[in-house]
Design an enzyme around this catalytic site. Structure first.
Site, PDB file in Angstrom:
ATOM      1  N   LYS A  83      21.599  -9.261   0.395  1.00 45.92           N
ATOM      2  CA  LYS A  83      21.098  -9.744   1.687  1.00 45.92           C
ATOM      3  C   LYS A  83      21.307 -11.251   1.753  1.00 45.92           C
ATOM      4  O   LYS A  83      20.920 -11.977   0.827  1.00 45.92           O
ATOM      5  CB  LYS A  83      19.601  -9.470   1.751  1.00 45.92           C
ATOM      6  CG  LYS A  83      19.145  -8.761   2.989  1.00 45.92           C
ATOM      7  CD  LYS A  83      17.690  -8.410   2.792  1.00 45.92           C
ATOM      8  CE  LYS A  83      17.032  -7.982   4.054  1.00 45.92           C
ATOM      9  NZ  LYS A  83      15.605  -7.795   3.862  1.00 45.92           N
TER      10      LYS A  83
HETATM   11  C1  E4P Z   1      14.024  -6.644   6.753  1.00 46.95           C
HETATM   12  O1  E4P Z   1      14.844  -6.328   5.932  1.00 46.95           O
HETATM   13  C2  E4P Z   1      12.781  -7.383   6.474  1.00 46.95           C
HETATM   14  O2  E4P Z   1      12.433  -7.143   5.129  1.00 46.95           O
HETATM   15  C3  E4P Z   1      11.598  -6.930   7.267  1.00 46.95           C
HETATM   16  O3  E4P Z   1      11.914  -5.883   8.136  1.00 46.95           O
HETATM   17  C4  E4P Z   1      10.795  -8.037   7.858  1.00 46.95           C
HETATM   18  O4  E4P Z   1       9.721  -7.487   8.540  1.00 46.95           O
HETATM   19  P1  E4P Z   1       8.395  -8.283   8.893  1.00 46.95           P
HETATM   20  O5  E4P Z   1       8.615  -9.029  10.173  1.00 46.95           O
HETATM   21  O6  E4P Z   1       7.371  -7.213   9.067  1.00 46.95           O
HETATM   22  O7  E4P Z   1       8.096  -9.202   7.737  1.00 46.95           O
END
Ligand code: E4P
Length: 236
Positions: A83
């Site tokens: 990522k």
């Molecule tokens: C995506 O890969 C992120 O880990 C995640 O969806 C972020 O979500 P949040 O806004 O609930 O922290």
């Protein structure tokens, strides 16, 4: 639509993977910090549980270090998707890692222009954050719709739209209607998707009526019988 679970909690992942409904996992530095555990150890465990892509995020800001980190993370298991954030350096790293044959999930996408750039950089996934947009009174699902419209206009785009920052089942359902490829879903939201009061009520009624018959499927003989019943029933 593919279902990823958005957590680094190994026990949760094990439990949800046992449903047979999980296609992958996404983690981020905040989710890993929440576990209080060693990142690489956690990743190894997750990759053993779920065969699909497991997103592991780089934490450097410059592209050279991102690439080094990404290559290290990719060595943890064959199903790691690195990522990288949607920054100029992140996209440069995305191109380099993609050219190495490593899947990249470009994260922290908040606009259609950014999603277009992620596709140009060869990302395997782009992660638009719907909940965080909703939180600031911008329509998160509207962003998914715009990205799908753009990507669908160019069949050569192979980047999959991974709907992230999901807060409730409606986010998943609406994104599915738009044809989004993946939703990464927090465990609580995934469990909420099973729920319907009419399912519970209907099941209660069926089981009450069944109990009145005094019958048991396990005790009644069927063709090819003998060892496909529970052991205690076989003895009955
Ligand atoms: C995506 O890969 C992120 O880990 C995640 O969806 C972020 O979500 P949040 O806004 O609930 O922290």
């Amino acid at each position: 639509m593919k279902f990823f679970v958005d957590t680094a909690d190994v026990a949760e992942i094990k439990d949800l993977a046992s449903t047979g409904l999980l296609d992958g996992v996404t983690t981020n530095p905040s989710l890993v910090a929440k576990t209080g555990r060693d990142f690489i150890e956690v990743l190894k465990e997750i990759c053993d549980i779920v065969p699909g892509p497991v997103s592991a995020e780089v934490t450097a800001l410059d592209h050279a270090t991102m690439v080094t980190e990404g290559r290290r993370l990719a060595k943890v298991a064959d199903n790691i998707a690195v990522k990288a954030p949607l920054t100029p350096d992140g996209l440069k790293a995305c191109r380099a890692l993609t050219d190495d044959g490593i899947q990249v999930n470009v994260t922290l996408c908040f606009s259609p222009a950014q999603a277009l750039l992620a596709a140009k950089a060869g990302a395997a996934f782009v992660s638009p954050f719907v909940g965080r947009l909703d939180d600031i009174a911008i329509d998160g699902l509207g962003l998914i719709s715009e990205i799908m419209e753009i990507y669908n206009a160019y069949p050569e785009i192979t980047t999959e739209v991974l709907v992230a920052s999901v807060r409730h089942p409606i986010h998943v359902v609406e994104a599915a209607k738009m044809g989004a490829h993946v939703a990464t879903i927090p465990p609580g939201v995934l469990r909420a998707m099973f729920k319907h009061p009419l399912t519970d009520r209907g099941l209660d009624a069926f089981l009450n009526d069944w109990a009145k018959t005094g019958q048991s499927i396990l005790k009644q003989p069927v063709a090819g019988d003998s060892d496909d019943r529970a052991p205690e029933r076989r003895r009955a």
